[in-house]
Design an enzyme around this catalytic site. Structure first.
Site, short mmCIF file in Angstrom:
data_model
loop_
_atom_site.label_atom_id
_atom_site.label_comp_id
_atom_site.label_asym_id
_atom_site.label_seq_id
_atom_site.Cartn_x
_atom_site.Cartn_y
_atom_site.Cartn_z
N ASN A 9 52.92 14.09 30.38
CA ASN A 9 53.42 15.45 30.50
C ASN A 9 54.63 15.59 29.58
O ASN A 9 55.72 15.12 29.89
CB ASN A 9 53.81 15.75 31.95
CG ASN A 9 54.37 17.15 32.12
OD1 ASN A 9 54.23 18.00 31.24
ND2 ASN A 9 54.99 17.40 33.25
N TRP A 10 54.42 16.24 28.44
CA TRP A 10 55.50 16.36 27.45
C TRP A 10 56.50 17.44 27.80
O TRP A 10 57.53 17.57 27.14
CB TRP A 10 54.91 16.63 26.06
CG TRP A 10 54.11 15.48 25.53
CD1 TRP A 10 53.94 14.25 26.08
CD2 TRP A 10 53.35 15.46 24.30
NE1 TRP A 10 53.13 13.46 25.31
CE2 TRP A 10 52.76 14.18 24.20
CE3 TRP A 10 53.11 16.40 23.31
CZ2 TRP A 10 51.94 13.82 23.14
CZ3 TRP A 10 52.30 16.03 22.24
CH2 TRP A 10 51.73 14.75 22.15
N LYS A 11 56.20 18.25 28.79
CA LYS A 11 57.09 19.32 29.24
C LYS A 11 57.47 20.21 28.04
O LYS A 11 56.65 20.44 27.16
CB LYS A 11 58.30 18.73 29.97
CG LYS A 11 57.89 17.82 31.13
CD LYS A 11 59.05 17.40 31.99
CE LYS A 11 58.57 16.53 33.14
NZ LYS A 11 59.66 16.15 34.05
N HIS A 94 53.64 21.58 39.61
CA HIS A 94 54.70 20.62 39.29
C HIS A 94 56.00 21.07 39.93
O HIS A 94 56.27 22.27 40.05
CB HIS A 94 54.85 20.52 37.77
CG HIS A 94 55.71 19.37 37.33
ND1 HIS A 94 57.09 19.43 37.38
CD2 HIS A 94 55.39 18.15 36.85
CE1 HIS A 94 57.58 18.28 36.93
NE2 HIS A 94 56.57 17.49 36.61
N GLU A 96 58.94 21.23 38.96
CA GLU A 96 59.78 22.10 38.13
C GLU A 96 59.25 23.53 38.16
O GLU A 96 60.04 24.49 38.12
CB GLU A 96 59.83 21.55 36.71
CG GLU A 96 60.60 20.25 36.62
CD GLU A 96 60.30 19.43 35.39
OE1 GLU A 96 60.86 18.32 35.28
OE2 GLU A 96 59.50 19.88 34.54
N GLU A 164 54.78 13.19 43.27
CA GLU A 164 55.98 13.13 42.45
C GLU A 164 57.19 13.46 43.31
O GLU A 164 57.53 14.63 43.50
CB GLU A 164 55.88 14.09 41.27
CG GLU A 164 55.30 15.48 41.58
CD GLU A 164 55.69 16.50 40.54
OE1 GLU A 164 55.87 16.12 39.38
OE2 GLU A 164 55.83 17.68 40.90
N GLY A 170 62.88 12.56 36.34
CA GLY A 170 63.89 12.71 35.31
C GLY A 170 65.24 12.14 35.66
O GLY A 170 66.21 12.33 34.93
N SER A 210 59.98 9.19 36.92
CA SER A 210 60.67 8.12 36.19
C SER A 210 59.80 6.87 36.03
O SER A 210 60.31 5.74 36.02
CB SER A 210 62.00 7.76 36.88
OG SER A 210 62.89 8.86 36.87
N GLY A 231 56.52 11.44 32.30
CA GLY A 231 57.32 12.43 31.60
C GLY A 231 57.96 11.86 30.35
O GLY A 231 57.32 11.70 29.32
N GLY A 232 59.24 11.54 30.43
CA GLY A 232 60.01 11.12 29.26
C GLY A 232 59.42 9.95 28.50
O GLY A 232 59.43 9.92 27.26
#
Length: 260
Positions: A9-11, A94, A96, A164, A170, A210, A231-232
């Site tokens: 997930n590159w957001k 999600h 967010e 999640e 994050g 994470s 994610g990151g």
């Protein structure tokens, strides 16, 4: 048998040119690990470009969100018909989207219904906040998320669930493998109560929050965790490929849905 799935997930990261460069770095390593299903979810503006790059590969493409109406006066939204032909998956609910944009279990339910009708595979995200965790509400929160988000859903053949914990997303503070397994097993039991035990045992459940190359084996080695929503770390080609390679060490498996 549940095939492991590692989803990126590159957001809201990467311009189209950056996305193309990232995929070009990822493709050789990801294609070398066919035993793990790999999914890339870039921003909307890069979907068409990346779909061309992935053509002929076994790497899947997904969207980060979608609206439940097919067309109309919904400024800024993207419909299912705009995604079909490019994407196989779509991330829905999600944390967010829930915390920043006011999405509810009811809107997520509408999106899941629409995605399944359009032939897209929904990845339903659920999880508790730090306050809910500390108040001992994890079981209640994930149960409510599942029951309301999946209300009236009968076709689960395309469904993926991602646990999640909001407190881990994050933050650099992932759940431990044991913590994640405990809740994922709970999720599988709730799915069994909504559907049945066989259906629950067939649905893939991912961990998100994470997850990185240093801890992926801690999650994927758990009997009920079938992969990760990343994610990151998915923006770092060498690290994401490493995560997929580590996942490949664990064979697909069908495991327990017994009560906690």
């Amino acid at each position: 048998m549940r095939k492991p799935l590692i989803a990126a997930n590159w957001k809201m990261n990467t311009t189209p040119s950056e996305a193309v460069a990232l995929v070009q770095q990822l493709l050789p390593g990801l294609m070398a690990v066919p035993s793990v299903e790999t999914l890339l979810c870039p921003p909307f503006i890069s979907l068409v470009l990346i779909s061309e790059l992935l053509r002929g590969s076994d790497i899947e493409l997904g969207a980060q969100n979608v609206y439940f109406e097919d067309k109309g006066a919904f400024t800024g939204e993207i419909s299912l018909s705009m995604l079909t032909g490019y994407c196989k998956y779509v991330i829905l609910g999600h944390s967010e989207r829930r915390s920043l944009f006011g999405e509810t279990n009811q809107t997520v339910n509408k999106k899941i219904r629409a995605a399944i009708s359009a032939g897209l595979r929904p990845i339903l995200c659920i999880g508790e906040s730090l306050e809910e965790k500390e108040a001992g509400l994890t079981e209640s929160v994930v149960t409510t998320h599942l029951q309301q988000s999946l209300e009236g859903i009968t076709d689960t053949s395309m469904l993926v669930v991602a646990y999640e914990p909001v407190w881990a997303i994050g933050t650099g503070h992932a759940a431990t493998g044991e913590q994640a397994e405990y809740t994922v097993k709970l999720i599988r039991n709730v799915l069994a109560s909504i559907f049945d035990a066989d259906t629950a045992s067939a649905i893939r459940i991912l961990y998100g929050g994470s997850a990185n190359a240093a801890n992926i084996s801690e999650f994927i080695s758990q009997p009920n965790i079938d992969g990760a929503l990343v994610g990151g770390a998915s923006l770092k080609p060498a690290e994401f490929i490493d995560m997929v390679e580590q996942t490949a060490k664990f064979r697909p498996r069908t495991l327990m849905s017994d009560p906690l």
